[in-house]
Design an enzyme around this catalytic site. Structure first.
Site, PDB file in Angstrom:
ATOM      1  N   ASP A  45      51.616  42.392  50.303  1.00 29.40           N
ATOM      2  CA  ASP A  45      51.521  42.578  48.860  1.00 29.40           C
ATOM      3  C   ASP A  45      52.655  43.483  48.380  1.00 29.40           C
ATOM      4  O   ASP A  45      52.978  44.496  48.999  1.00 29.40           O
ATOM      5  CB  ASP A  45      50.166  43.214  48.539  1.00 29.40           C
ATOM      6  CG  ASP A  45      49.899  43.361  47.068  1.00 29.40           C
ATOM      7  OD1 ASP A  45      49.782  42.329  46.388  1.00 29.40           O
ATOM      8  OD2 ASP A  45      49.803  44.508  46.599  1.00 29.40           O
ATOM      9  N   GLU A  69      55.532  39.284  49.318  1.00 26.88           N
ATOM     10  CA  GLU A  69      55.523  39.010  47.880  1.00 26.88           C
ATOM     11  C   GLU A  69      56.573  39.883  47.212  1.00 26.88           C
ATOM     12  O   GLU A  69      56.449  41.112  47.201  1.00 26.88           O
ATOM     13  CB  GLU A  69      54.151  39.312  47.283  1.00 26.88           C
ATOM     14  CG  GLU A  69      54.118  39.143  45.760  1.00 26.88           C
ATOM     15  CD  GLU A  69      52.964  39.876  45.107  1.00 26.88           C
ATOM     16  OE1 GLU A  69      52.497  39.414  44.048  1.00 26.88           O
ATOM     17  OE2 GLU A  69      52.526  40.925  45.632  1.00 26.88           O
TER      18      GLU A  69
END
Length: 560
Positions: free
Chosen positions: A212, A280
């Site tokens: 993330d 990401e």
């Protein structure tokens, strides 16, 4: 417990398994509830793994299931090495891994390393005073002489990225919610602790990670102000247009060069396990460039994805060409992972207002692009964005910016497995978000019984990709456009595949290789299966059978 080094021996033989892989994202709260509490869980995933295996995907990515107060639904972690009781237990995670591996599916989990919950024990100790052992584990800073925050950095969720803490009489940094303080990666002990988290899950059989906000890990140590971003460079790829976050060039609050050293350490931890990671990259201006930096060579991350195809507007032929050319320029030594939908954006069926046949075209296109692929749960069913009433909203992002931005709940509503009741087979209780009534007739069970359903098209497209190395791992000759037609050639060894896609509303005349002229009809025209000598391809309007020359080379033609 047997370590992954032993358990995963067979699956870890191919350390390049991630290259060209198709990864299915599971949002566990909304996938399958096994105990009737209205919230999906790990045993629910175990129950549905045969369905996932039937799609032919290589791996699953499970969004966070760690201990958490759930203010950001698991992306605020209070204990990295345990399962939140609402999702089950560590034994249930072991069952997911065991079942997935038996079905030939690898398991990737979502590691949220840039920040924790303010209820994490690390933060509780860090905020106690300025002299404890973890005093520097988070980003703390003194106020300016007038008491205001140390700089102008903004939070993606609105307002300043700094929150005053009376215990230390200092501000702490939070790129997201106030309850999500940022870890200080300039502190070596923090990096070591997070690498130990990765080892913990690898030793339980995890095959890799979705990382993330991978470019948010490290901040500028001097805490310099971000410069303003000219209006013409602003876009709503990362944050909605109503969010002032778009008014800054985030030069110092993220994207720092020191991040590369940490990523090399993480890659070294993963290597003995044959594990892989997809990062990401959250940046509206430099996403592709950062993707190229973070995946270059063989000692950083294997894959990253940026937000180019997660944007609001349906990609035109020119846009697709521009993105792919940019990738060739700035990430030619790296590896992209493409996605059209995920848990943070409106589902692309609604975002791009796609008719069913257009969804087939885009499904085929993503399977033909160079890179790996992420599919989001329900994408294979063609689910549109659900309309969630304000009183039913759970997402703090949507609540903050309503009604101009309705948040992320519309793409997070429960999966629909069958249509016999309003809950779609997701739960026997009251679902945490309402099941969209318009989703019920699109359930997995209903589509299983319909030969022409989108679900079967996804299976064919995934299978065709896997059985043709030119599509999964091959080179390409550069993506090009003629009018509204995107076309390119993929090659691997003796195999060559020419691909062409009409992404417009009107027919386009196009000369196929060899000089044969054909009319490529719009993507929503009636879908036609063409019989070839070798198989029936339900992938596009025109498909030639494979042909072999005297040297044994193989040529395929796919046009849509």
């Amino acid at each position: 417990m047997t370590t992954a080094l032993a358990t995963n021996t067979e699956m870890a033989i191919d350390k390049d398994w991630w290259r060209g892989a198709v990864i299915y994202q599971i949002y566990p709260r909304s996938f399958q509830d096994s105990n009737g509490d209205g919230i999906g869980d790990l045993l629910g995933i175990v129950q549905r793994l045969p369905y996932i295996a039937s799609l032919g995907v290589d791996a699953i990515w499970i969004s966070p299931f760690f201990m958490s107060p759930m203010k950001d639904f698991g992306y605020d972690v209070s204990d990295y090495c345990d399962v939140d009781p609402m999702f089950g237990s560590l034994a249930d995670f072991d069952a997911v891994v065991e079942t997935a591996h038996r079905l030939g599916i690898r398991v990737m989990i979502d590691l949220v390393l840039s920040h924790t919950s303010d209820q994490h024990a690390w933060f509780g100790e860090s905020r106690a005073n300025r002299t404890n052992d973890k005093a520097d584990w988070y980003v703390w800073a003194d106020p300016k002489p007038d008491g205001t925050p140390p700089n102008n950095w903004l939070s993606i969720f609105g307002g300043s990225a700094w929150q005053w803490d009376a215990r230390r009489e200092q501000y702490y940094m939070h790129n997201f919610l106030v309850s999500q303080p940022d870890l200080n990666f300039h502190e070596p002990q923090v990096q070591d602790a997070l690498l130990d988290v990765a080892r913990f899950w690898l030793n339980r059989g995890c095959d890799g990670f979705r990382l993330d906000t991978i470019n948010f890990y490290i901040h500028d140590a001097q805490l310099r102000d971000n410069p303003p971003l000219p209006p013409e460079k602003r876009n709503a790829t990362i944050a909605p247009s109503v969010n002032p976050y778009n008014h800054q060039e985030h030069l110092y609050s993220k994207n720092q060069p020191e991040n590369l050293a940490f990523l090399r350490k993480l890659r070294a931890v993963m290597e003995p396990y044959g594990a892989a990671a997809v990062g990401e990259v959250g940046d509206a201006q430099l996403g592709l460039e950062i993707m190229g930096q973070y995946t270059a060579g063989d000692d950083l991350m294997q894959m990253c994805y940026a937000f180019e195809f997660l944007a609001k507007d349906q990609p035109t032929a020119k846009r697709i060409v521009d993105v792919m050319h940019r990738v060739d320029d700035v990430a030619g030594d790296g590896w992209a992972c493409w996605a059209f939908s995920n848990h943070d954006v409106m589902r692309h069926a609604s975002r791009w207002d796609l008719r069913p046949a257009a969804q087939r075209m885009f499904a085929t296109l993503i399977m033909c692009l160079r890179g790996s692929v992420c599919l989001y749960q329900g994408e294979e069913l063609g689910l549109p964005e659900a309309d969630v009433a304000f009183e039913d909203l759970q997402d703090p992002y949507g609540i903050e910016f309503w009604p101009e931005f309705k948040g992320r709940d519309g793409c997070r509503t429960p999966m629909v497995w069958e249509q016999s009741n309003q809950n779609g087979g997701f739960t026997a209780g009251k679902p945490w978000l309402p099941v969209a009534t318009e989703h019920l007739h699109m359930s997995a069970a209903a589509q299983e019984d319909e030969p022409g359903a989108l679900l079967h098209h996804y299976r064919k497209a995934i299978s065709f990709r896997h059985t043709h190395p030119a599509l999964s791992i091959g080179a390409h000759d550069g993506v090009k456009a003629k009018g509204d037609v995107v076309y390119f050639t993929r090659t691997e060894g003796s195999q060559t595949i020419f691909c062409a896609f009409n992404v417009s509303e009107t027919p386009s005349d196009f000369d196929l290789p060899g000089g044969a002229g054909h009319q490529l009809v719009p993507s929503w025209a009636a879908h036609i299966h063409l019989q070839t000598e070798d198989c029936t391809l339900g992938l596009g309007r025109y498909a030639s059978r494979s042909s072999h020359n005297s040297k044994g080379s193989e040529t395929w033609l796919i046009c849509y």
